[in-house]
Design a protein around this motif. Structure first.
Motif, short mmCIF file in Angstrom:
data_model
loop_
_atom_site.label_atom_id
_atom_site.label_comp_id
_atom_site.label_asym_id
_atom_site.label_seq_id
_atom_site.Cartn_x
_atom_site.Cartn_y
_atom_site.Cartn_z
N VAL A 304 0.86 -1.19 0.00
CA VAL A 304 0.00 0.00 0.00
C VAL A 304 0.89 1.23 0.00
O VAL A 304 1.82 1.34 0.81
CB VAL A 304 -0.94 0.02 1.23
CG1 VAL A 304 -1.76 1.30 1.24
CG2 VAL A 304 -1.85 -1.20 1.23
N TRP A 305 0.64 2.14 -0.91
CA TRP A 305 1.47 3.34 -1.03
C TRP A 305 1.22 4.27 0.14
O TRP A 305 0.10 4.73 0.37
CB TRP A 305 1.16 4.04 -2.36
CG TRP A 305 1.83 5.38 -2.51
CD1 TRP A 305 1.28 6.61 -2.38
CD2 TRP A 305 3.21 5.60 -2.82
NE1 TRP A 305 2.20 7.59 -2.59
CE2 TRP A 305 3.42 6.99 -2.86
CE3 TRP A 305 4.29 4.75 -3.06
CZ2 TRP A 305 4.65 7.58 -3.13
CZ3 TRP A 305 5.52 5.32 -3.33
CH2 TRP A 305 5.69 6.72 -3.37
N ASP A 306 2.27 4.54 0.89
CA ASP A 306 2.19 5.51 2.00
C ASP A 306 3.56 6.15 2.15
O ASP A 306 4.45 5.59 2.81
CB ASP A 306 1.77 4.81 3.28
CG ASP A 306 1.50 5.80 4.41
OD1 ASP A 306 1.88 6.99 4.26
OD2 ASP A 306 0.93 5.40 5.44
N PRO A 307 3.79 7.30 1.53
CA PRO A 307 5.12 7.91 1.56
C PRO A 307 5.53 8.43 2.93
O PRO A 307 6.70 8.79 3.12
CB PRO A 307 4.99 9.05 0.54
CG PRO A 307 3.55 9.41 0.56
CD PRO A 307 2.82 8.11 0.77
N ASP A 308 4.61 8.47 3.88
CA ASP A 308 4.93 9.03 5.19
C ASP A 308 5.45 7.99 6.17
O ASP A 308 5.94 8.33 7.25
CB ASP A 308 3.68 9.69 5.79
CG ASP A 308 3.15 10.83 4.91
OD1 ASP A 308 4.00 11.58 4.40
OD2 ASP A 308 1.94 10.92 4.71
N VAL A 309 5.34 6.70 5.81
CA VAL A 309 5.74 5.63 6.73
C VAL A 309 6.77 4.73 6.03
O VAL A 309 6.49 4.21 4.94
CB VAL A 309 4.53 4.79 7.17
CG1 VAL A 309 4.98 3.67 8.12
CG2 VAL A 309 3.48 5.66 7.82
N THR A 311 8.57 1.59 4.74
CA THR A 311 8.01 0.26 4.55
C THR A 311 8.77 -0.79 5.37
O THR A 311 9.99 -0.72 5.51
CB THR A 311 8.02 -0.15 3.07
OG1 THR A 311 7.42 -1.43 2.93
CG2 THR A 311 9.45 -0.19 2.52
#
Length: 383
Positions: A304-309, A311
């Motif tokens: 899931v794309w989440d640039p703030d967290v 991976t």
């Protein structure tokens, strides 16, 4: 067991590729193993005749490997009745003249690629060879790499479902030659001498795509010279006029899109010097020179794309290795054995001069695409 000698003129074996892969790891390796067994119970015994321009290099090379048959006289070597095959590993610019001489002498042809610097010359050679009634083949060593053999096994087994795309990365940093010696000969970077990575690598990518995935129907490419000044084998600077990188997009039958980057001005951040990723509806694979990893549909993770967290997934660990399941010999030797059986007993063979011409065609169109900034369809070559 009966042993049948087969004379092979080997031209250009003082060069790196001709020496290491074709002479030492192919022809001499076959001899060290007792020759090549044929289906009729006899053994084919290759008898190399080394040909080149330097008497000193040829004599030294022959002495190092226990050989006695060498000459600087190509015409004389081709006139010998005990010679049946001519092999060429010279610089590209010298190849057409020598191949034509061998064809006129009635010898079977096996040659490095590209077979010529232009499509017109390549097609003419194929026509002349057909008219002479000789057998002919072009080196397609990448097809015999363990990694690509495993990839071909996956394709034939239906692993991918419908294949969507192929992405290839090839290359490494070739030093300019000033403070560290270059790993490739200087002629590779001079257009007047037949250099350039497009002409060198597009014929490779064409037969890989054609033989594993399907016919190539169109090409879009951008060829560039990133490093325009290099130093030759004597330490003298020269202008690098040939392209040292090419970025290509190939359209194949079935809607398959293949994107392949080739560069001698890139630092390696991958497991092998060449890697291909193939994505399909039922699974994906990443193949290199030796290894092949897969990720089937049922085992595909769900990022899931989440640039703030950051991976937490370790994506490389989510792939599994394809087992060897067989012993893979040196790819150059494997194709040599295939060609020798083709000559001796009419065994199956597909990589002829026409295949070589198609490789030159896609390189020529790739360079045209780069100059003109447009997509070009690839017409069929008439025999």
């Amino acid at each position: 067991m009966d042993r049948t000698p087969l004379g092979i003129v080997m031209n250009g074996v003082t060069g790196r590729m001709g020496l290491r892969q074709h002479l030492i790891r192919s022809i001499l390796a076959i001899r060290e193993d007792g020759g090549l067994p044929l289906s009729n119970g006899t053994v084919l015994w290759p008898e190399p005749v080394l040909v080149g321009r330097s008497e000193t290099k040829l004599r030294t090379l022959a002495e190092q490997h226990g050989l006695t048959d060498w000459t600087t006289d190509l015409d004389g070597a081709l006139a010998r009745p005990d010679v049946q095959i001519y092999f060429d590993a010279q610089v590209t610019s010298a190849r057409v003249k020598a191949l034509r001489t061998a064809i006129e002498a009635g010898k079977h042809i096996y040659t490095e690629k590209p077979v010529a610097e232009s499509l017109t010359e390549a097609v003419d050679l194929a026509k002349e060879a057909d008219a002479a009634g000789i057998k002919h083949g072009v080196v397609q060593d990448k097809l015999f790499l363990p990694g690509l053999q495993k990839l071909l096994r996956l394709v034939r087994g239906g692993f991918f479902g419908r294949i969507l795309s192929v992405r290839g990365e090839f290359g490494y940093w070739v030093f300019e030659g000033d403070w560290q010696a270059a790993q490739r000969p200087s002629w590779n970077y001079r257009a007047a001498d037949g250099g350039g990575i497009t002409l060198d690598m597009f014929p490779h990518w064409h037969y890989v795509l054609e033989q594993i995935f399907g016919p190539v129907r169109a090409v879009t490419a951008r060829s560039v010279t990133h490093i325009d000044r290099r130093w030759d084998e004597t330490g003298d600077p020269y202008a690098a006029t040939a392209d040292d990188a090419v970025y290509g997009l190939f359209e194949l039958d079935g809607g398959i899109m293949a994107q392949i980057n080739s560069s001698w001005a890139v630092r390696v951040n991958r497991d092998e010097l060449v890697e291909f990723q193939v994505d399909g509806t039922h699974g994906s694979a990443v193949a290199g020179l030796h290894h092949c990893r897969i990720q089937p549909r049922a085992a595909t993770p769900k990022p899931v794309w989440d640039p703030d967290v950051p991976t937490a997934q370790r994506f490389r660990d989510q792939w599994q290795q394809v087992p060897d399941n067989e012993v893979f010999v040196n790819g150059f030797r494997a194709q040599w054995e295939q060609f020798l059986r083709y000559v001796a007993e009419d065994g199956p063979y597909t990589g002829d001069l026409w295949a070589g011409a198609r490789g030159v065609q896609v390189a020529e169109l790739g360079l045209q695409s780069s100059r003109e900034g447009r997509r070009l369809e690839i017409p069929e070559l008439g025999r």
